[in-house]
Design a protein around this motif. Structure first.
Motif, PDB file in Angstrom:
ATOM      1  N   ALA A 149       0.704  -1.162  -0.044  1.00 21.17           N
ATOM      2  CA  ALA A 149       0.068  -0.143  -0.105  1.00 21.17           C
ATOM      3  C   ALA A 149       0.835   1.237   0.121  1.00 21.17           C
ATOM      4  O   ALA A 149       1.971   1.314   0.323  1.00 21.17           O
ATOM      5  CB  ALA A 149      -0.936   0.130   1.125  1.00 21.17           C
ATOM      6  N   THR A 150       0.268   2.315  -0.547  1.00 22.94           N
ATOM      7  CA  THR A 150       0.913   3.578  -0.346  1.00 22.94           C
ATOM      8  C   THR A 150       0.716   4.401   0.542  1.00 22.94           C
ATOM      9  O   THR A 150      -0.502   4.105   1.236  1.00 22.94           O
ATOM     10  CB  THR A 150       0.736   4.334  -1.629  1.00 22.94           C
ATOM     11  OG1 THR A 150      -0.393   4.645  -1.662  1.00 22.94           O
ATOM     12  CG2 THR A 150       1.254   3.552  -3.109  1.00 22.94           C
TER      13      THR A 150
ATOM     14  N   GLU B 259      -0.650   7.399   0.431  1.00 25.63           N
ATOM     15  CA  GLU B 259      -1.843   7.996  -0.103  1.00 25.63           C
ATOM     16  C   GLU B 259      -2.958   7.250   0.192  1.00 25.63           C
ATOM     17  O   GLU B 259      -4.067   7.802  -0.059  1.00 25.63           O
ATOM     18  CB  GLU B 259      -1.570   8.557  -1.432  1.00 25.63           C
ATOM     19  CG  GLU B 259      -0.473   9.526  -1.705  1.00 25.63           C
ATOM     20  CD  GLU B 259       0.885   8.753  -1.585  1.00 25.63           C
ATOM     21  OE1 GLU B 259       2.069   9.907  -1.669  1.00 25.63           O
ATOM     22  OE2 GLU B 259       0.879   7.829  -1.668  1.00 25.63           O
ATOM     23  N   HIS B 260      -2.799   5.822  -0.105  1.00 23.30           N
ATOM     24  CA  HIS B 260      -4.172   4.971  -0.002  1.00 23.30           C
ATOM     25  C   HIS B 260      -3.992   3.998   1.241  1.00 23.30           C
ATOM     26  O   HIS B 260      -3.508   2.743   0.685  1.00 23.30           O
ATOM     27  CB  HIS B 260      -4.201   4.434  -1.155  1.00 23.30           C
ATOM     28  CG  HIS B 260      -4.647   5.545  -2.533  1.00 23.30           C
ATOM     29  ND1 HIS B 260      -3.508   6.132  -3.174  1.00 23.30           N
ATOM     30  CD2 HIS B 260      -5.571   6.181  -2.907  1.00 23.30           C
ATOM     31  CE1 HIS B 260      -3.997   7.075  -3.988  1.00 23.30           C
ATOM     32  NE2 HIS B 260      -5.362   7.109  -3.739  1.00 23.30           N
ATOM     33  N   ILE B 261      -3.950   4.194   2.468  1.00 28.06           N
ATOM     34  CA  ILE B 261      -3.748   3.199   3.263  1.00 28.06           C
ATOM     35  C   ILE B 261      -5.117   2.438   3.505  1.00 28.06           C
ATOM     36  O   ILE B 261      -6.254   3.089   3.780  1.00 28.06           O
ATOM     37  CB  ILE B 261      -3.366   3.910   4.722  1.00 28.06           C
ATOM     38  CG1 ILE B 261      -2.172   4.732   4.492  1.00 28.06           C
ATOM     39  CG2 ILE B 261      -3.379   2.987   5.798  1.00 28.06           C
ATOM     40  CD1 ILE B 261      -1.783   5.408   5.676  1.00 28.06           C
ATOM     41  N   PRO B 262      -5.063   0.966   3.294  1.00 28.54           N
ATOM     42  CA  PRO B 262      -6.143   0.265   3.430  1.00 28.54           C
ATOM     43  C   PRO B 262      -6.556  -0.034   5.034  1.00 28.54           C
ATOM     44  O   PRO B 262      -7.039  -0.981   4.980  1.00 28.54           O
ATOM     45  CB  PRO B 262      -5.721  -1.127   2.723  1.00 28.54           C
ATOM     46  CG  PRO B 262      -4.299  -0.964   3.177  1.00 28.54           C
ATOM     47  CD  PRO B 262      -3.746   0.505   3.112  1.00 28.54           C
TER      48      PRO B 262
END
Length: 94
Positions: free
Chosen positions: A75-76, A78-81
């Motif tokens: 994951a990045t 900017e896009h934490i799941p």
């Protein structure tokens, strides 16, 4: 000498986080790479999650971990799941 100083600073950093962590005990390490620093926290938190955009690094981190309370996810930052309230401590050790 630079590498020795960097390791010393990281060790102090880790000790400070462990000493002053809030209740709840879930740590997220954003940009964990191979998970070496991430795994330093497994004995002090209920669960540790390492996030890393490099799939190869995540595969290595998952293959070298020896505990069940540590998870590595591709994951990045900017896009934490994860849900917004799922972590008690978040670090980015770069």
């Amino acid at each position: 000498m630079k590498n020795k100083n960097q390791r010393l600073r990281k060790g102090i950093f880790i000790q400070n986080i462990i000493a002053y962590r809030p209740k709840g005990d879930i740590l997220v390490d954003v940009g964990c790479s191979y998970g070496y620093i991430t795994q330093c926290f497994v004995g002090s938190f209920q669960h540790v999650i390492g996030l890393e955009p490099d799939k190869h690094a995540v595969a290595i981190a998952n293959s070298t971990k020896t505990v069940t309370n540590c998870t590595f996810i591709t994951a990045t930052a900017e896009h934490i799941p994860l849900s917004g309230d799922s972590a008690d401590v978040v670090i980015a050790n770069h």
